[in-house]
Design a protein around this motif. Structure first.
Motif, PDB file in Angstrom:
ATOM      1  N   ALA A  91       3.031  73.327  38.932  1.00  0.00           N
ATOM      2  CA  ALA A  91       2.468  73.869  37.696  1.00  0.00           C
ATOM      3  C   ALA A  91       2.564  75.389  37.634  1.00  0.00           C
ATOM      4  CB  ALA A  91       1.018  73.423  37.551  1.00  0.00           C
ATOM      5  N   GLU A  92       2.327  76.058  38.759  1.00  0.00           N
ATOM      6  CA  GLU A  92       2.371  77.520  38.762  1.00  0.00           C
ATOM      7  C   GLU A  92       3.785  78.021  38.492  1.00  0.00           C
ATOM      8  OE1 GLU A  92       1.501  81.340  38.651  1.00  0.00           O
ATOM      9  OE2 GLU A  92       0.024  79.700  38.708  1.00  0.00           O
ATOM     10  N   ALA A  93       4.775  77.395  39.111  1.00  0.00           N
ATOM     11  CA  ALA A  93       6.166  77.778  38.854  1.00  0.00           C
ATOM     12  C   ALA A  93       6.532  77.507  37.398  1.00  0.00           C
ATOM     13  CB  ALA A  93       7.104  77.012  39.781  1.00  0.00           C
ATOM     14  N   GLY A  94       6.031  76.404  36.838  1.00  0.00           N
ATOM     15  CA  GLY A  94       6.284  76.101  35.437  1.00  0.00           C
ATOM     16  C   GLY A  94       5.701  77.155  34.514  1.00  0.00           C
ATOM     17  N   ARG A  95       4.504  77.635  34.844  1.00  0.00           N
ATOM     18  CA  ARG A  95       3.890  78.685  34.023  1.00  0.00           C
ATOM     19  C   ARG A  95       4.692  79.973  34.099  1.00  0.00           C
ATOM     20  NH1 ARG A  95      -0.923  75.972  35.746  1.00  0.00           N
ATOM     21  NH2 ARG A  95      -1.111  77.183  37.669  1.00  0.00           N
ATOM     22  N   GLU A 100       8.404  83.716  31.501  1.00  0.00           N
ATOM     23  CA  GLU A 100       9.676  84.443  31.570  1.00  0.00           C
ATOM     24  C   GLU A 100      10.516  84.182  30.316  1.00  0.00           C
ATOM     25  OE1 GLU A 100      13.730  84.572  34.360  1.00  0.00           O
ATOM     26  OE2 GLU A 100      12.101  83.185  34.830  1.00  0.00           O
ATOM     27  N   ILE A 101      10.564  82.948  29.878  1.00  0.00           N
ATOM     28  CA  ILE A 101      11.340  82.605  28.677  1.00  0.00           C
ATOM     29  C   ILE A 101      10.760  83.293  27.456  1.00  0.00           C
ATOM     30  CG2 ILE A 101      11.936  80.706  27.124  1.00  0.00           C
ATOM     31  CD1 ILE A 101      12.147  78.952  29.661  1.00  0.00           C
ATOM     32  N   ARG A 102       9.430  83.323  27.354  1.00  0.00           N
ATOM     33  CA  ARG A 102       8.797  83.994  26.215  1.00  0.00           C
ATOM     34  C   ARG A 102       9.101  85.494  26.231  1.00  0.00           C
ATOM     35  NH1 ARG A 102       5.292  81.079  23.169  1.00  0.00           N
ATOM     36  NH2 ARG A 102       4.341  82.970  22.342  1.00  0.00           N
ATOM     37  N   ARG A 103       9.058  86.102  27.403  1.00  0.00           N
ATOM     38  CA  ARG A 103       9.386  87.535  27.485  1.00  0.00           C
ATOM     39  C   ARG A 103      10.825  87.794  27.072  1.00  0.00           C
ATOM     40  NH1 ARG A 103       6.231  87.340  32.232  1.00  0.00           N
ATOM     41  NH2 ARG A 103       8.098  87.047  33.512  1.00  0.00           N
ATOM     42  N   PRO A 206      29.781  89.364  22.984  1.00  0.00           N
ATOM     43  CA  PRO A 206      28.332  89.365  22.746  1.00  0.00           C
ATOM     44  C   PRO A 206      27.983  89.817  21.333  1.00  0.00           C
ATOM     45  CG  PRO A 206      28.977  91.205  24.148  1.00  0.00           C
ATOM     46  CD  PRO A 206      30.188  90.348  24.004  1.00  0.00           C
ATOM     47  N   GLY A 207      26.826  89.364  20.874  1.00  0.00           N
ATOM     48  CA  GLY A 207      26.326  89.756  19.565  1.00  0.00           C
ATOM     49  C   GLY A 207      24.824  89.944  19.626  1.00  0.00           C
ATOM     50  N   ALA A 208      24.224  90.252  18.488  1.00  0.00           N
ATOM     51  CA  ALA A 208      22.772  90.454  18.422  1.00  0.00           C
ATOM     52  C   ALA A 208      22.100  89.124  18.100  1.00  0.00           C
ATOM     53  CB  ALA A 208      22.433  91.497  17.372  1.00  0.00           C
ATOM     54  N   ASP A 209      22.252  88.162  18.989  1.00  0.00           N
ATOM     55  CA  ASP A 209      21.738  86.820  18.728  1.00  0.00           C
ATOM     56  C   ASP A 209      21.130  86.231  19.994  1.00  0.00           C
ATOM     57  OD1 ASP A 209      23.951  85.535  20.261  1.00  0.00           O
ATOM     58  OD2 ASP A 209      25.171  86.285  18.614  1.00  0.00           O
ATOM     59  N   ILE A 210      20.473  85.080  19.827  1.00  0.00           N
ATOM     60  CA  ILE A 210      19.737  84.470  20.931  1.00  0.00           C
ATOM     61  C   ILE A 210      20.673  83.951  22.016  1.00  0.00           C
ATOM     62  CG2 ILE A 210      18.343  82.431  21.506  1.00  0.00           C
ATOM     63  CD1 ILE A 210      16.717  82.972  18.989  1.00  0.00           C
ATOM     64  N   GLY A 217      20.430  86.823  30.258  1.00  0.00           N
ATOM     65  CA  GLY A 217      19.013  87.049  30.515  1.00  0.00           C
ATOM     66  C   GLY A 217      18.555  86.728  31.920  1.00  0.00           C
ATOM     67  N   GLY A 218      19.470  86.302  32.780  1.00  0.00           N
ATOM     68  CA  GLY A 218      19.100  86.025  34.157  1.00  0.00           C
ATOM     69  C   GLY A 218      18.513  84.648  34.391  1.00  0.00           C
ATOM     70  N   LEU A 219      18.541  83.773  33.383  1.00  0.00           N
ATOM     71  CA  LEU A 219      18.047  82.411  33.587  1.00  0.00           C
ATOM     72  C   LEU A 219      19.039  81.606  34.411  1.00  0.00           C
ATOM     73  CD1 LEU A 219      16.739  81.390  30.047  1.00  0.00           C
ATOM     74  CD2 LEU A 219      15.367  82.008  32.028  1.00  0.00           C
ATOM     75  N   PRO A 220      18.560  80.626  35.191  1.00  0.00           N
ATOM     76  CA  PRO A 220      19.497  79.721  35.866  1.00  0.00           C
ATOM     77  C   PRO A 220      20.402  79.042  34.852  1.00  0.00           C
ATOM     78  CG  PRO A 220      17.247  79.391  36.670  1.00  0.00           C
ATOM     79  CD  PRO A 220      17.152  80.311  35.500  1.00  0.00           C
ATOM     80  N   GLU A 221      21.650  78.864  35.210  1.00  0.00           N
ATOM     81  CA  GLU A 221      22.649  78.314  34.284  1.00  0.00           C
ATOM     82  C   GLU A 221      22.195  76.995  33.673  1.00  0.00           C
ATOM     83  OE1 GLU A 221      26.352  78.952  32.439  1.00  0.00           O
ATOM     84  OE2 GLU A 221      25.381  80.217  33.937  1.00  0.00           O
ATOM     85  N   GLU A 222      21.549  76.148  34.479  1.00  0.00           N
ATOM     86  CA  GLU A 222      21.177  74.823  33.988  1.00  0.00           C
ATOM     87  C   GLU A 222      20.017  74.875  32.987  1.00  0.00           C
ATOM     88  OE1 GLU A 222      18.951  75.553  37.885  1.00  0.00           O
ATOM     89  OE2 GLU A 222      20.983  75.858  37.081  1.00  0.00           O
ATOM     90  N   ARG A 223      19.358  76.030  32.851  1.00  0.00           N
ATOM     91  CA  ARG A 223      18.244  76.143  31.911  1.00  0.00           C
ATOM     92  C   ARG A 223      18.684  76.580  30.520  1.00  0.00           C
ATOM     93  NH1 ARG A 223      13.693  74.267  31.725  1.00  0.00           N
ATOM     94  NH2 ARG A 223      12.767  76.135  30.833  1.00  0.00           N
ATOM     95  N   VAL A 224      19.856  77.210  30.421  1.00  0.00           N
ATOM     96  CA  VAL A 224      20.252  77.849  29.166  1.00  0.00           C
ATOM     97  C   VAL A 224      20.479  76.826  28.052  1.00  0.00           C
ATOM     98  CG1 VAL A 224      22.000  79.255  28.033  1.00  0.00           C
ATOM     99  CG2 VAL A 224      21.180  79.880  30.305  1.00  0.00           C
TER     100      VAL A 224
END
Length: 396
Positions: A91-95, A100-103, A206-210, A217-224
């Protein structure tokens, strides 16, 4: 009094009634703030029915996406799409991941950026309305206005090019199917490959998009890809539904519509009242308790399924006077449609601009717009996660 597992009230998959709370949900809300129910998948879970308790749980870090055994976790419905949300991290890692995603994404929806997007949204709405008006009445507002506006604005900010959007909507529709796991899993794999291909292009251009922000953004590849798919699915369906239902409400209450059109401040309040009252239950997202949680006179055990319905508590008489009355002067209007706290929808400011712009421009250009059929005769989508309209016939 306890209710045996065999006698639990069952939530069905049938679409909720348009703009009216079902007797089952009203009865559960009257019965208790947190009710044990049987889900459409046949599992047991806790449905949060009232405003104060949902607001409290939205601040409770013990309720989230983590479950120690995702494969065997109780389900709301059998859906590979919703299964993507269940994580086996503690749960702590999930939080930490959630924060991190919200930031990472919140700056894309900052007040300044959303204000800068207003002219772009207005231009999209005018272009769509030009086509819609030109075809003449009667016409389907759902397919002719709500879907193209929501799809264009969402794809623009996420970074999906125009030539790929029709393909995207087809894949998202397959992902939302219930009862056809093989087809949905194939659609999921197809959609993930589509998004991953888009991310690769953003790394090169790259562009000005999500998608650009997610790609670097440094997320693990499998999360994107799962994150991008979640944004696409939630952002499109919710805005389309509120555009449709809001038009129905404003068409039904001409005096309130006139007041909203006469004053931008009143239109802002009208949007909030539409957000509060346009979906009468059924906006359910599953969560899991990572520890025992006592609330509303019950104890939810670690691993239990917790059902957050973000529309049912908006009809709680303890929080809203005459909640089934549509009133654009309602104040305060602390609805939970966009959730709250750490779960608050980061796209809410953009959605509000889309709703306000469509309602204002649509009824300004077509002051005589009205429903061609009574609301009770309109068809809702069945067999899908979302229960929105199949069409919204109007005339003017």
């Amino acid at each position: 009094m306890t209710v045996s597992s065999r006698d639990l009230p069952s939530l069905g998959l049938e679409p909720p009634g348009l703009l009216r709370l079902s007797p089952l949900l009203r009865g559960l809300q009257d019965q208790a703030p947190v009710c044990r129910v049987r889900t459409p998948a046949g599992d047991e879970g806790w449905l949060v029915t009232r405003h104060a308790e949902l607001r409290e749980l939205l601040h409770d870090e013990r309720v989230g996406h983590s479950h120690p055994d995702p494969e065997n976790a109780p389900r709301y419905v059998r859906s590979p799409f919703l299964d993507l949300m269940i994580t086996d991290t503690d749960a702590e890692a999930g939080r930490r991941t959630h924060a991190e995603i919200r930031r990472l994404l919140t700056p894309m929806f900052s007040a300044r950026r959303v204000r800068e997007m207003e002219p772009q949204v207005a231009a999209v709405v005018e272009t769509v309305l030009d086509r819609f008006v030109a075809q003449g009445p009667p016409a389907d507002l759902h397919g002719g206005v709500s879907v193209p506006v929501a799809l264009t604005v969402l794809c623009d900010i996420i970074g999906i090019p125009p030539h790929s959007r029709e393909q995207l909507t087809e894949m998202l529709a397959r992902m939302a199917l219930l009862g056809d796991r093989e087809s949905v899993e194939h659609g999921r794999d197809e959609l993930f490959a589509f998004v991953e291909g888009m991310v690769e292009r953003k790394r090169a251009e790259p562009g000005a998009d999500i998608l650009t922000r997610l790609s670097d953004g440094g997320l693990p590849e499998e999360r994107v890809a799962p994150l991008a798919v979640g944004l696409l699915f939630a952002g499109l369906d919710s805005v389309v539904t509120f555009l449709d239902h809001g038009v129905m409400l404003l068409a039904e209450y001409p005096e309130q519509r006139a007041a909203a059109l006469a004053d931008p401040g009143a239109m802002t309040h009208a949007v909030e009242e539409i957000l509060r009252s346009a979906k009468a239950g059924g906006s359910i997202l599953p969560r899991y308790a990572s520890e025992d949680v006592e609330i509303g006179g019950v104890t939810m055990r670690a691993g239990d399924l917790v059902l957050f319905d973000f529309s049912l508590p908006n009809f709680d008489e303890r929080a809203f006077t005459e909640p089934e009355r549509f009133d654009i002067t309602r104040t305060p209007n602390l609805h939970l449609t966009f959730a709250h706290g750490m779960w608050h929808c980061i796209g809410a400011p953009l959605a509000r601009i889309e709703l306000r712009t469509v309602y204002t421009r649509l009824f300004t250009r077509l002051p005589g717009l009205r429903l061609e059929r009574p609301a009770g005769e309109l068809q809702l989508r069945d067999g899908q996660l979302s229960g929105g309209l199949t069409e919204l016939p109007v005339t003017w």
